[in-house]
Design an enzyme around this catalytic site. Structure first.
Site, PDB file in Angstrom:
ATOM      1  CD1 TRP A 190     -97.065 -55.165  68.861  1.00  0.00           C
ATOM      2  CD2 TRP A 190     -98.119 -56.652  70.167  1.00  0.00           C
ATOM      3  NE1 TRP A 190     -97.044 -56.385  68.215  1.00  0.00           N
ATOM      4  CE2 TRP A 190     -97.673 -57.315  68.991  1.00  0.00           C
ATOM      5  CE3 TRP A 190     -98.809 -57.388  71.127  1.00  0.00           C
ATOM      6  CZ2 TRP A 190     -97.911 -58.669  68.760  1.00  0.00           C
ATOM      7  CZ3 TRP A 190     -99.048 -58.748  70.903  1.00  0.00           C
ATOM      8  CH2 TRP A 190     -98.584 -59.377  69.731  1.00  0.00           C
ATOM      9  CD  GLU A 231     -93.950 -53.534  71.048  1.00  0.00           C
ATOM     10  OE1 GLU A 231     -94.881 -53.545  71.887  1.00  0.00           O
ATOM     11  OE2 GLU A 231     -92.983 -54.316  71.102  1.00  0.00           O
ATOM     12  CE  LYS A 233     -93.877 -59.922  66.759  1.00  0.00           C
ATOM     13  NZ  LYS A 233     -94.526 -60.660  67.836  1.00  0.00           N
ATOM     14  CG  ASP A 264     -89.648 -55.657  70.996  1.00  0.00           C
ATOM     15  OD1 ASP A 264     -88.590 -56.285  70.790  1.00  0.00           O
ATOM     16  OD2 ASP A 264     -90.539 -56.076  71.768  1.00  0.00           O
ATOM     17  CG  HIS A 267     -90.987 -56.251  67.531  1.00  0.00           C
ATOM     18  ND1 HIS A 267     -92.141 -55.680  67.986  1.00  0.00           N
ATOM     19  CD2 HIS A 267     -90.871 -57.420  68.200  1.00  0.00           C
ATOM     20  CE1 HIS A 267     -92.700 -56.453  68.902  1.00  0.00           C
ATOM     21  NE2 HIS A 267     -91.941 -57.513  69.048  1.00  0.00           N
ATOM     22  CG  HIS A 291     -91.072 -53.255  74.428  1.00  0.00           C
ATOM     23  ND1 HIS A 291     -92.213 -53.912  74.036  1.00  0.00           N
ATOM     24  CD2 HIS A 291     -91.451 -52.439  75.436  1.00  0.00           C
ATOM     25  CE1 HIS A 291     -93.229 -53.499  74.765  1.00  0.00           C
ATOM     26  NE2 HIS A 291     -92.794 -52.602  75.619  1.00  0.00           N
ATOM     27  CG  ASP A 299     -88.568 -65.830  70.606  1.00  0.00           C
ATOM     28  OD1 ASP A 299     -89.751 -65.476  70.652  1.00  0.00           O
ATOM     29  OD2 ASP A 299     -87.803 -65.786  71.575  1.00  0.00           O
ATOM     30  CG  ASP A 301     -90.562 -61.824  72.811  1.00  0.00           C
ATOM     31  OD1 ASP A 301     -90.573 -60.626  73.087  1.00  0.00           O
ATOM     32  OD2 ASP A 301     -91.285 -62.327  71.936  1.00  0.00           O
ATOM     33  CG  ASP A 331     -91.533 -57.461  75.212  1.00  0.00           C
ATOM     34  OD1 ASP A 331     -91.891 -58.450  75.878  1.00  0.00           O
ATOM     35  OD2 ASP A 331     -92.099 -57.105  74.157  1.00  0.00           O
TER      36      ASP A 331
HETATM   37  C1  RNT Z   1     -95.097 -58.603  70.988  1.00  0.00           C
HETATM   38  C2  RNT Z   1     -94.682 -57.277  71.541  1.00  0.00           C
HETATM   39  C3  RNT Z   1     -95.355 -56.862  72.809  1.00  0.00           C
HETATM   40  C4  RNT Z   1     -95.518 -58.001  73.773  1.00  0.00           C
HETATM   41  C5  RNT Z   1     -96.024 -57.593  75.126  1.00  0.00           C
HETATM   42  C6  RNT Z   1     -96.529 -58.745  75.901  1.00  0.00           C
HETATM   43  O1  RNT Z   1     -94.352 -59.003  69.945  1.00  0.00           O
HETATM   44  O2  RNT Z   1     -93.295 -57.240  71.695  1.00  0.00           O
HETATM   45  O3  RNT Z   1     -94.673 -55.804  73.368  1.00  0.00           O
HETATM   46  O4  RNT Z   1     -94.337 -58.702  73.958  1.00  0.00           O
HETATM   47  O5  RNT Z   1     -96.929 -56.586  75.011  1.00  0.00           O
HETATM   48 ZN    ZN Z   2     -92.424 -55.543  72.696  1.00  0.00          ZN
END
Ligand code: RNT
Ligand code: ZN
Length: 423
Positions: A190, A231, A233, A264, A267, A291, A299, A301, A331
């Protein structure tokens, strides 16, 4: 805190639940046996807010941010492993660890393009003792050469080469993990590359990223040891207007090069879900990395909770019989709550959603759908939501020798007093 149920009460509730599920032609024992085999990859970075041990002074950058200042975060790899041990002891089953390159251990500064397996030997020893597989990630952020917002897609040849070398070195480290631990490491790339404001040229950075990835992946590595994932985003802080590694970019790349694609959950656009992508993408790529995360507004996460989408993701994996092709990683990074609790709550939720999916009469539901009986399909789906899955989950925790219900929190608070409070 709360009164915890006795083993006998858990057992009685399970016996009743087992009968109820049998009435729907669902075998709870089979579901528990299947759940036991599913290893989830716990992300090391929840333990220290994505800081790593390369340079404790350096802040997090690259469009990701951990907010909160809950006391007691791990400051060293030894502390992080200790915290991880605590978390694993509260999570039923046997799980993997997802490590980032910045979590290396060395007495002297190691440039990222020079990381080697020996910088991770303590992790490997620990993983062997505790029977964890390890997954890996090059860290293309929180670094002076990432400060311009571009790494593998940089227009600067020197910067681009540096990150290519880092990613190559990362794959080699990962292959070493795979060899040592007898289970392939998934190496996930990523990068944060993108623009805050509207770019003129959207194509050139993508062309460069494609070339860089080709260079990174040029050397074939035995998939018994390492599997490569990429990955995408939608946006990050500071890359609001343009992200080089978009979904279309990596989807195309993964299909063309038959790498794993990493999806993810945080994302994509807020109403876009990854659960609906799994069955499409798996027609074209060999395997997926997830993820599992929870997006909230800007956000991506937040700690994973038992949402409809989490359930939908696990349903897709189970119903589609994809467990062998989907690597489930987590994640999220929340620094505002106890970090061990974040791991424990998030992982246990992922497992609870898996269990709910494993407790479905999938074959029967498929028959209803194929026969056009959508009324019964709806009725059954809704009925399942009221089934006593919690009693089956409690039984699983009991069987696996981990705290049942919120008893895990007592242990976390005790650990906080004994260990975290002294950091
Ligand atoms: C960031 C990605 C990635 C990170 C990690 C730390 O937006 O999701 O996967 O969160 O690699
Ligand atoms: Zn991620």
């Amino acid at each position: 805190m709360s009164q915890h149920p006795t083993d006998a009460a858990i057992h009685n509730a399970y016996t009743l639940a087992k009968e109820r599920y049998a009435g729907l032609n669902v075998d709870t024992e089979k579901a528990l046996a299947a759940l036991e085999k599913i290893a989830i990859s716990l992300h090391c970075w929840q333990g220290d807010d994505v800081g790593g041990f390369e340079d404790p002074e350096r802040g997090l950058s690259g469009g990701i941010m951990a907010t909160g200042n809950y006391p007691g975060k791990a400051r060293t790899a030894v502390e992080l492993r200790q915290d991880l041990d605590k978390a694993y002891s509260l999570i039923p089953g046997n799980h993997r660890l997802n490590l980032h390159a910045i979590y290396l251990e060395s007495d002297t500064a190691v440039p990222r393009n020079e990381i080697r397996p020996e910088h991770f030997s303590n992790w490997v020893e620990w993983a062997k003792v505790n029977k964890h597989g390890i997954d890996f990630n090059p860290s293309c952020f929180s670094h002076p050469l990432a400060d311009d917002g571009f790494t593998l897609a940089s227009a600067d040849d020197g910067i681009r080469s540096f990150w290519i070398e880092h990613c190559i070195a990362s794959r080699e480290v990962a292959a070493h993990f795979g060899k040592e631990l007898g289970t392939p490491a998934v190496t996930n790339i990523w990068i944060p590359d993108g623009y805050k404001d509207t770019p003129i040229d959207r194509a050139a950075p993508r062309r460069r990223l494609k070339e860089s990835l080709d260079a990174v992946l040029a050397m074939p590595i035995d998939p018994t040891y390492n599997l490569d994932a990429v990955e995408c985003k939608l946006f990050g802080i500071g890359s609001e207007s343009y992200v080089v590694g978009s979904h279309e970019f990596y989807m195309g790349y993964a299909i063309q090069n038959q790498t794993l694609l990493c999806l993810d959950a945080g994302h994509f656009h807020p109403t876009e879900v990854i659960s609906d992508k799994i069955s499409s993408v798996l027609l074209y790529v060999p395997q997926l990395l997830l993820h599992v995360s929870r997006g909230v507004r800007w956000d991506s996460d937040h700690v994973v909770t038992l949402t409809d989408e989490l359930q939908a993701i696990m349903q897709e994996i189970v119903r589609g019989d994809y467990l062998q092709r989907v690597h489930i990683g987590l994640d999220f990074f929340d620094a505002s709550i106890n970090r061990i609790a974040a791991w424990t709550i998030g992982t246990r939720n992922a497992q609870r959603a898996l269990l709910m999916a494993l407790l479905e009469p999938t074959a029967q539901m498929r028959v209803l759908e194929m026969s056009g009986d959508y009324t019964a399909r709806l009725a059954l789906l809704e009925e399942l939501k009221g089934m006593p899955f919690g009693a089956v989950w409690d039984q699983f925790c009991l069987q696996q020798g981990v705290p049942v219900g919120m008893a895990y929190l007592d242990e976390i608070y005790a650990y906080e007093k004994q260990v975290l409070a002294h950091r």
